[in-house]
Design a protein around this motif. Structure first.
Motif, short mmCIF file in Angstrom:
data_model
loop_
_atom_site.label_atom_id
_atom_site.label_comp_id
_atom_site.label_asym_id
_atom_site.label_seq_id
_atom_site.Cartn_x
_atom_site.Cartn_y
_atom_site.Cartn_z
N MET A 141 0.85 -1.20 0.00
CA MET A 141 0.00 0.00 0.00
C MET A 141 0.88 1.24 0.00
O MET A 141 1.55 1.53 0.98
CB MET A 141 -0.86 -0.03 1.27
CG MET A 141 -2.08 0.82 1.18
SD MET A 141 -3.43 -0.06 0.39
CE MET A 141 -3.76 -1.38 1.57
N THR A 142 0.89 1.94 -1.11
CA THR A 142 1.76 3.12 -1.14
C THR A 142 1.15 4.24 -0.31
O THR A 142 -0.05 4.32 -0.10
CB THR A 142 1.95 3.64 -2.57
OG1 THR A 142 0.71 4.17 -3.04
CG2 THR A 142 2.40 2.56 -3.50
N GLU B 258 1.04 7.24 -1.21
CA GLU B 258 0.24 8.12 -2.09
C GLU B 258 -1.22 7.68 -2.14
O GLU B 258 -2.13 8.52 -2.16
CB GLU B 258 0.83 8.12 -3.51
CG GLU B 258 1.97 9.10 -3.71
CD GLU B 258 2.73 8.80 -4.99
OE1 GLU B 258 3.40 7.73 -5.02
OE2 GLU B 258 2.65 9.61 -5.94
N ILE B 259 -1.42 6.38 -2.19
CA ILE B 259 -2.79 5.86 -2.17
C ILE B 259 -3.48 6.28 -0.88
O ILE B 259 -4.63 6.74 -0.89
CB ILE B 259 -2.79 4.32 -2.29
CG1 ILE B 259 -2.32 3.87 -3.68
CG2 ILE B 259 -4.16 3.75 -1.96
CD1 ILE B 259 -3.38 3.89 -4.74
N GLU B 260 -2.75 6.15 0.21
CA GLU B 260 -3.33 6.48 1.51
C GLU B 260 -3.68 7.98 1.59
O GLU B 260 -4.75 8.34 2.07
CB GLU B 260 -2.36 6.08 2.62
CG GLU B 260 -3.04 5.98 3.96
CD GLU B 260 -2.37 4.95 4.87
OE1 GLU B 260 -1.44 4.24 4.41
OE2 GLU B 260 -2.76 4.87 6.05
#
Lengths: 111, 111
Positions: free
Chosen positions: A1-2, A4-6
């Motif tokens: 889970m990067t 940036e996604i978060e």
DNA sequence: GTATTATATAAGCGATTACTTATATACAAA
DNA sequence: TTTGTATATAAGTAATCGCTTATATAATAC
């Protein structure tokens, strides 16, 4: 889970509420006084204040005081502003809210 | 409050979860089997299934059964797909997840 | 100074969320 | 037809959300 996604997911959490989403869309056109939001959304002042706080904490909006009024503006320097901007392009203009307010003579406090 | 704002807000509610947001981004590149999501996100199978259900209910994804496996794909015919698409353009590719799975030999069930 | 107005914050509460465990369903393999 | 595997659904629960009412803070007006 990067990360940036978060970060993006956190933005979407904020935009996932129709009051906040409308606010952000409205702020794309012009700055708004808290008191205008209160009138327009017909919610309590604390409710509006709490929505704004979330947007402020995420640095999506920034405040500037003008006397006893506080004016909010879109923070176009936000790291993810380009994402926000491209989202807003898909949403219908909400300027009619303020126009209605003026027509009804309910835009009072800060004007 | 326009209906369009409300519809968009509902989309953002869905994308406001990092698991679902990752899923949608991954589905932009290729279709995925539920079992792959379960492996990749290291969550329980019911948790994944419930995330998928929300995406399916909103018609953001569509299923197609292949034997005992169910393959999900992005529904590019969704009314708001252009919005989704422009969002995805701002997110980092997540294909590494599946690559990792393969490298670790954990991509088993449906292959 | 005191009163008034605008905004923020705190505390409480019902609704919703995202998980868990347990079970049901659908298909495959034997 | 029995057994196993993939997926979905149900029920329960702790955490979070968005409101409410009450109060605090900050500025203005008198």
């Amino acid at each position: 889970m990067t990360q940036e996604i978060e970060r993006a997911a956190n933005i979407f959490k904020l935009l996932g509420d129709k009051t906040r989403l409308s606010m952000i869309k409205m702020l794309e056109s012009q700055d708004y006084c808290v008191c205008e939001f209160v009138e327009i959304f017909k919610t309590s002042q604390p409710a509006i204040s709490q929505h704004i706080k979330k947007l402020r904490d995420a640095e999506l909006v920034q405040e500037s005081r003008r006397g006893q009024w506080i004016i909010y503006s879109l923070n176009r320097d936000n790291e993810l502003f380009s994402l926000v901007k491209s989202i807003l392009a898909h949403l219908p203009n909400q300027d009619f809210n303020l126009k209605q307010l003026e027509e009804q003579g309910r835009r009072i406090s800060c004007k």
